[in-house]
Design an enzyme around this catalytic site. Sequence first.
Site, PDB file in Angstrom:
ATOM      1  N   ASP A   1      55.047  -9.088   3.671  1.00 17.98           N
ATOM      2  CA  ASP A   1      55.205 -10.261   2.971  1.00 17.98           C
ATOM      3  C   ASP A   1      54.483  -9.456   1.443  1.00 17.98           C
ATOM      4  OD1 ASP A   1      54.372 -13.050   5.053  1.00 17.98           O
ATOM      5  OD2 ASP A   1      54.893 -10.982   5.905  1.00 17.98           O
TER       6      ASP A   1
ATOM      7  N   HIS B   1      49.997 -10.159   8.430  1.00 19.05           N
ATOM      8  CA  HIS B   1      49.741  -9.581   7.041  1.00 19.05           C
ATOM      9  C   HIS B   1      49.185  -8.153   7.157  1.00 19.05           C
ATOM     10  CE1 HIS B   1      50.108 -12.954   3.704  1.00 19.05           C
ATOM     11  NE2 HIS B   1      50.899 -12.829   4.189  1.00 19.05           N
TER      12      HIS B   1
ATOM     13  N   ASN C   1      56.635 -19.987   6.233  1.00 21.12           N
ATOM     14  CA  ASN C   1      55.996 -20.906   6.089  1.00 21.12           C
ATOM     15  C   ASN C   1      55.258 -21.972   4.908  1.00 21.12           C
ATOM     16  OD1 ASN C   1      53.705 -19.184   6.785  1.00 21.12           O
ATOM     17  ND2 ASN C   1      52.333 -20.158   6.987  1.00 21.12           N
ATOM     18  N   HIS C   2      55.526 -20.550   3.926  1.00 24.28           N
ATOM     19  CA  HIS C   2      55.530 -21.252   2.388  1.00 24.28           C
ATOM     20  C   HIS C   2      56.505 -21.331   2.002  1.00 24.28           C
ATOM     21  CE1 HIS C   2      50.642 -21.112   2.723  1.00 24.28           C
ATOM     22  NE2 HIS C   2      51.215 -19.849   3.799  1.00 24.28           N
TER      23      HIS C   2
END
Length: 289
Positions: A8, A182, A67-68
Amino acid sequence: MRILFLGDVVGRSGRDAVVARLPGLRRELGVDLAVVNAENASHGFGLSPEMARAFLEAGADVLTLGNHSWDRKEIVPFIAQESRLIRPLNYPPGTPGQGAAVVEVPGGRRALVVNVMGRLFMEPLDDPFRALQAELARHALGAQGTVQAIVVDVHAEASSEKLALGHSFDGRASLVIGTHTHVPTADHQVLPEGTAYMTDAGMCGDYDSVIGMQKGPAALRFWRKVPGERLAPAEGEATLCGALVETDDATGLARAIHPLRVGGRLSPLLPPPAGPREPLATGTLSVAG
């Protein structure tokens, strides 16, 4: 084939580091396919079309989300036009974009990249196991198959769900790798049937933070248990985190997986450059270097 996967990308720090370093990593490591999870690139929440273009121009072959995916509304028309940007496959039918992409790789080869999202502690989407099973049933892996490599980005919170997906599809993908938490995990391995696996690739962002966000406001949310100011990404030097996978062109399965950490605060770990190497014994943790 040599496949680079970067976890990410968080905020400006992560964006700038990926754009600056990806071209060099492709050259130095002899990368054939580069996949980047970009769902946190825009201030930690979502991805803008301009940022997506910058990653693709820097050398990313496919961008994945999570999810974003829809935090930046302008991504909705863009994802419908850009086949190299994919969102989780198990969003309901009718969701904009696609959950998989087939891209051309040097040497006349093709690679399939799939993005699925977990359901434990996440949004209640469709079943990622059945969605992935249906997608992989459409492709044959290997030199004589429809694709010569398959990469699966599992965007999920629970390590158990990621592991279950990895073992469920062992032997049917080149790489199953987790994103979302992350934090890079130390369980990189080649599973018994030949699929490279890592529970989480980690992030490309500032690790002097709370999973990429400024640590003061993020910590206060735990102390006070009330909403505070909107979280913002930390802006120190980023560490690029991910993995490099080497596959066998005949089978499309993994020979080795090497974790990657470049720059920033975490101890550096750079995979070996391209060159002849002995196959990695399956079912054991690999050792980079």
